[in-house]
Design an enzyme around this catalytic site. Structure first.
Site, PDB file in Angstrom:
ATOM      1  N   GLU A   1       0.845  -1.200   0.000  1.00  0.00           N
ATOM      2  CA  GLU A   1       0.000   0.000   0.000  1.00  0.00           C
ATOM      3  C   GLU A   1       0.884   1.256   0.000  1.00  0.00           C
ATOM      4  O   GLU A   1       0.558   2.263  -0.630  1.00  0.00           O
ATOM      5  CB  GLU A   1      -0.905  -0.025   1.245  1.00  0.00           C
ATOM      6  CG  GLU A   1      -2.029   0.981   1.243  1.00  0.00           C
ATOM      7  CD  GLU A   1      -2.998   0.849   0.078  1.00  0.00           C
ATOM      8  OE1 GLU A   1      -3.498  -0.252  -0.163  1.00  0.00           O
ATOM      9  OE2 GLU A   1      -3.242   1.860  -0.599  1.00  0.00           O
TER      10      GLU A   1
ATOM     11  N   GLU B   1       1.113   6.574  -7.001  1.00  0.00           N
ATOM     12  CA  GLU B   1       0.017   7.533  -7.244  1.00  0.00           C
ATOM     13  C   GLU B   1       0.518   8.976  -7.135  1.00  0.00           C
ATOM     14  O   GLU B   1       0.203   9.825  -7.977  1.00  0.00           O
ATOM     15  CB  GLU B   1      -1.118   7.301  -6.233  1.00  0.00           C
ATOM     16  CG  GLU B   1      -1.968   6.079  -6.545  1.00  0.00           C
ATOM     17  CD  GLU B   1      -3.031   5.827  -5.484  1.00  0.00           C
ATOM     18  OE1 GLU B   1      -3.740   4.827  -5.610  1.00  0.00           O
ATOM     19  OE2 GLU B   1      -3.138   6.629  -4.523  1.00  0.00           O
TER      20      GLU B   1
HETATM   21  N1  LIG Z   1      -3.794  10.647 -14.922  1.00  0.00           N
HETATM   22  C1  LIG Z   1      -4.421   9.502 -15.170  1.00  0.00           C
HETATM   23  N2  LIG Z   1      -4.429   8.960 -16.405  1.00  0.00           N
HETATM   24  C2  LIG Z   1      -5.059   7.804 -16.670  1.00  0.00           C
HETATM   25  N3  LIG Z   1      -5.738   7.086 -15.753  1.00  0.00           N
HETATM   26  C3  LIG Z   1      -5.754   7.546 -14.493  1.00  0.00           C
HETATM   27  C4  LIG Z   1      -5.109   8.772 -14.130  1.00  0.00           C
HETATM   28  N4  LIG Z   1      -5.293   8.972 -12.787  1.00  0.00           N
HETATM   29  C5  LIG Z   1      -6.012   7.933 -12.373  1.00  0.00           C
HETATM   30  N5  LIG Z   1      -6.298   7.069 -13.363  1.00  0.00           N
HETATM   31  C6  LIG Z   1      -7.102   5.830 -13.272  1.00  0.00           C
HETATM   32  O1  LIG Z   1      -7.977   5.954 -12.164  1.00  0.00           O
HETATM   33  C7  LIG Z   1      -7.707   4.952 -11.181  1.00  0.00           C
HETATM   34  C8  LIG Z   1      -7.877   5.538  -9.808  1.00  0.00           C
HETATM   35  O2  LIG Z   1      -6.995   6.641  -9.651  1.00  0.00           O
HETATM   36  P1  LIG Z   1      -6.195   6.859  -8.315  1.00  0.00           P
HETATM   37  O3  LIG Z   1      -5.309   5.654  -8.126  1.00  0.00           O
HETATM   38  O4  LIG Z   1      -5.544   8.183  -8.377  1.00  0.00           O
HETATM   39  O5  LIG Z   1      -7.399   6.880  -7.305  1.00  0.00           O
HETATM   40  P2  LIG Z   1      -7.454   6.356  -5.802  1.00  0.00           P
HETATM   41  O6  LIG Z   1      -8.867   6.420  -5.416  1.00  0.00           O
HETATM   42  O7  LIG Z   1      -6.431   7.103  -4.995  1.00  0.00           O
HETATM   43  O8  LIG Z   1      -6.998   4.811  -5.934  1.00  0.00           O
HETATM   44  P3  LIG Z   1      -6.860   3.759  -4.741  1.00  0.00           P
HETATM   45  O9  LIG Z   1      -8.204   3.079  -4.660  1.00  0.00           O
HETATM   46  O10 LIG Z   1      -5.750   2.819  -5.196  1.00  0.00           O
HETATM   47  O11 LIG Z   1      -6.482   4.522  -3.502  1.00  0.00           O
HETATM   48  C9  LIG Z   1      -6.299   4.452 -11.488  1.00  0.00           C
HETATM   49  O12 LIG Z   1      -6.093   3.120 -11.076  1.00  0.00           O
HETATM   50  C10 LIG Z   1      -6.259   4.599 -13.011  1.00  0.00           C
HETATM   51  O13 LIG Z   1      -6.889   3.476 -13.611  1.00  0.00           O
END
Ligand SMILES: Nc1ncnc2c1ncn2[C@@H]1O[C@H](COP(=O)(O)OP(=O)(O)OP(=O)(O)O)[C@@H](O)[C@H]1O
Length: 132
Positions: free
Chosen positions: A76, A83
């Protein structure tokens, strides 16, 4: 962020072990504060530890349980780093490579979680069944 949440704006190298330790601690605090999934994994890890104590698992089983818990928390941590770096580079712009990097990092957490579920099932289920 500094340990009292004031930005220190340091960009050069740390000059003392305690300084490095302080930044590492800030990183853990930031993980706990901003990452909901990290907090969920901590709670699940704590439940696992409580079950381990209650079921009096063996020393070897403890090693497996602790390894599984730390592997999930560590994955994690890596996921959060990916991220943050991806967001730093592309911001809110959509990019296929950004998606690939984030999805693979999330896949790593999933693999570690599978490992933890398997270890938990192998160690805790038989011990639980013996009790009931
Ligand atoms: N800049 C980007 N370009 C393309 N796809 C993106 C981008 N940012 C996010 N994504 C897509 O959106 C998904 C979720 O984004 P992100 O990981 O930032 O969100 P999160 O809610 O913090 O995720 P997690 O559930 O892992 O904490 C990513 O796994 C990816 O598939």
């Amino acid at each position: 962020m500094g340990s009292n949440d004031k930005p220190t704006r340091q960009t050069g190298k740390n000059h003392a072990f305690l300084q490095s330790l302080g930044h590492a601690w800030d990183g853990l605090r930031s993980l706990f504060h901003y990452e909901r999934n990290f907090r969920k994994h901590l709670v699940l890890g704590a439940v696992t530890l409580i079950l381990g104590v209650a079921l009096q698992v063996s020393l070897t089983d403890w090693l497996w349980l602790v390894m599984a818990i730390f592997l999930v928390l560590f994955s994690e941590t890596l996921n959060t780093i990916v991220e943050a770096v991806v967001d730093l580079v592309v911001g809110t712009t959509y990019h296929d490579l950004a998606k690939r990097a984030k999805d693979i990092a999330a896949g790593g957490v999933l693999l570690a979680a599978f490992f933890a579920v398997i270890v938990g099932a192998i160690i805790l289920l038989p011990a639980l069944l013996k009790r009931f």
